[in-house]
Design a protein around this motif. Structure first.
Motif, short mmCIF file in Angstrom:
data_model
loop_
_atom_site.label_atom_id
_atom_site.label_comp_id
_atom_site.label_asym_id
_atom_site.label_seq_id
_atom_site.Cartn_x
_atom_site.Cartn_y
_atom_site.Cartn_z
N VAL A 170 5.21 22.26 -93.32
CA VAL A 170 5.43 23.04 -92.12
C VAL A 170 6.78 23.75 -92.21
CG1 VAL A 170 5.65 22.99 -89.61
CG2 VAL A 170 4.13 21.37 -90.75
N SER A 171 6.79 25.02 -91.88
CA SER A 171 8.02 25.81 -91.86
C SER A 171 8.60 25.78 -90.45
CB SER A 171 7.74 27.25 -92.29
OG SER A 171 8.90 28.04 -92.18
N VAL A 172 9.83 25.25 -90.32
CA VAL A 172 10.47 25.12 -89.01
C VAL A 172 11.69 26.03 -88.96
CG1 VAL A 172 11.52 23.55 -87.35
CG2 VAL A 172 9.69 22.72 -88.85
N SER A 173 11.74 26.91 -87.97
CA SER A 173 12.86 27.85 -87.83
C SER A 173 14.16 27.11 -87.54
CB SER A 173 12.57 28.84 -86.70
OG SER A 173 13.71 29.61 -86.40
N ASP A 174 15.25 27.58 -88.14
CA ASP A 174 16.56 26.99 -87.90
C ASP A 174 17.03 27.22 -86.46
OD1 ASP A 174 16.71 26.13 -90.53
OD2 ASP A 174 17.79 27.93 -91.20
N THR A 175 16.47 28.22 -85.82
CA THR A 175 16.87 28.55 -84.45
C THR A 175 15.88 28.02 -83.41
OG1 THR A 175 15.72 30.70 -84.52
CG2 THR A 175 18.04 30.65 -85.25
N LEU A 176 15.06 27.05 -83.80
CA LEU A 176 13.99 26.57 -82.92
C LEU A 176 14.53 26.05 -81.59
CD1 LEU A 176 10.97 26.00 -82.60
CD2 LEU A 176 11.37 23.73 -83.60
N VAL A 177 15.61 25.28 -81.63
CA VAL A 177 16.15 24.69 -80.41
C VAL A 177 16.61 25.77 -79.43
CG1 VAL A 177 17.94 23.21 -79.42
CG2 VAL A 177 16.84 22.56 -81.57
N SER A 178 17.40 26.71 -79.92
CA SER A 178 17.90 27.78 -79.04
C SER A 178 16.76 28.69 -78.59
CB SER A 178 18.98 28.59 -79.74
OG SER A 178 18.49 29.19 -80.93
N ASP A 179 15.78 28.91 -79.46
CA ASP A 179 14.64 29.75 -79.09
C ASP A 179 13.86 29.13 -77.94
OD1 ASP A 179 15.29 31.49 -81.10
OD2 ASP A 179 13.77 30.78 -82.51
N ILE A 180 13.63 27.83 -78.01
CA ILE A 180 12.89 27.15 -76.95
C ILE A 180 13.68 27.15 -75.65
CG2 ILE A 180 12.05 24.89 -76.18
CD1 ILE A 180 11.01 24.44 -78.98
N GLU A 181 14.98 26.94 -75.75
CA GLU A 181 15.81 26.99 -74.54
C GLU A 181 15.68 28.34 -73.85
OE1 GLU A 181 20.49 26.98 -73.13
OE2 GLU A 181 19.97 26.14 -75.08
N GLN A 182 15.73 29.41 -74.62
CA GLN A 182 15.61 30.75 -74.05
C GLN A 182 14.23 30.98 -73.45
OE1 GLN A 182 16.71 33.61 -77.05
NE2 GLN A 182 18.74 32.71 -77.37
#
Length: 215
Positions: free
Chosen positions: A80-92
């Motif tokens: 699975v490819s997980v974006s490095d910005t996943l946490v901030s993306d979800i917050e937004q």
């Protein structure tokens, strides 16, 4: 229900197990993910995308743990490819969902803004939710209290609340009962997990004049 335990109340709705903590929570307290056709991890905040759901408690700590310890890979049983910005993306994305829901509530007449209007609604006990900008004046916010048996949302910024009301900034707002109010509370609670540390809860509650009554 308090985070960290399983609620046996059937009214809480369907429950899922968090891949990071191993705890079971109502779906409203988790975030669903699916693996896209190209093996990319995709957040499914609306829970409508096809595919097997992978669930993580809606907190920054749980999501960071899932990423750091490769829980997504084990849950998907595939690369699975997980974006490095996943946490901030979800917050937004969560913030945008809350803003949009408040905006819809405003258009239906359930959401109001402005200190005097909110104060009046609180005094008449027609407000179910008190919203105050996280970056607003602590002194000004302390003059208003969370509705009795109601909810407090204090982790949106002034410009975000402003977007919901078609203004540049908003510090004080309130929601009446019915309509989309419960959805606003649920989505805001998920956003809280990414913006408010456990140690900050009393500080946020103090700004509202009462202890936060978490859903």
């Amino acid at each position: 229900m308090a985070r960290g335990g399983k609620n046996k109340d059937r009214e809480s709705g369907p429950e899922r197990k968090c891949i990071a903590t191993g705890e079971v929570h109502p779906k409203t307290e988790l975030i669903r993910f699916v693996v896209g056709p190209e093996g990319t991890l995709v957040p499914d905040l609306a829970e409508k995308l096809p595919g097997r759901g992978i669930w993580v408690t809606a907190t920054r700590a749980a999501l960071e743990m899932a990423m750091k310890k490769n829980h997504f890979l084990r849950a998907a049983k595939a690369q699975v490819s997980v974006s490095d910005t996943l946490v901030s993306d979800i917050e937004q994305q969560l913030a945008r969902r809350v803003i949009n829901l408040i905006s819809l509530s405003r258009k239906s007449g359930i959401a109001i803004s402005g200190y005097e209007k909110v104060k009046d609604a609180l005094s008449k006990e027609t407000a179910e939710v008190l919203l105050q900008a996280e970056d607003g004046s602590t002194r000004g916010k302390s003059k208003l209290s969370t509705p009795h048996f109601g909810h407090y949302i204090g982790w949106l910024k002034a410009d975000e609340l402003g977007m919901a009301f078609g203004r540049q900034t908003v510090i004080h707002a309130a929601l009446g009962a019915g309509g989309l109010t419960q959805r606003v509370v649920d989505e805001a609670q998920r956003l809280k997990g990414f913006r408010v540390r456990v140690s900050d809860t009393k500080t946020a509650a103090g700004a509202a004049g009462k202890e936060i009554r978490a859903k």
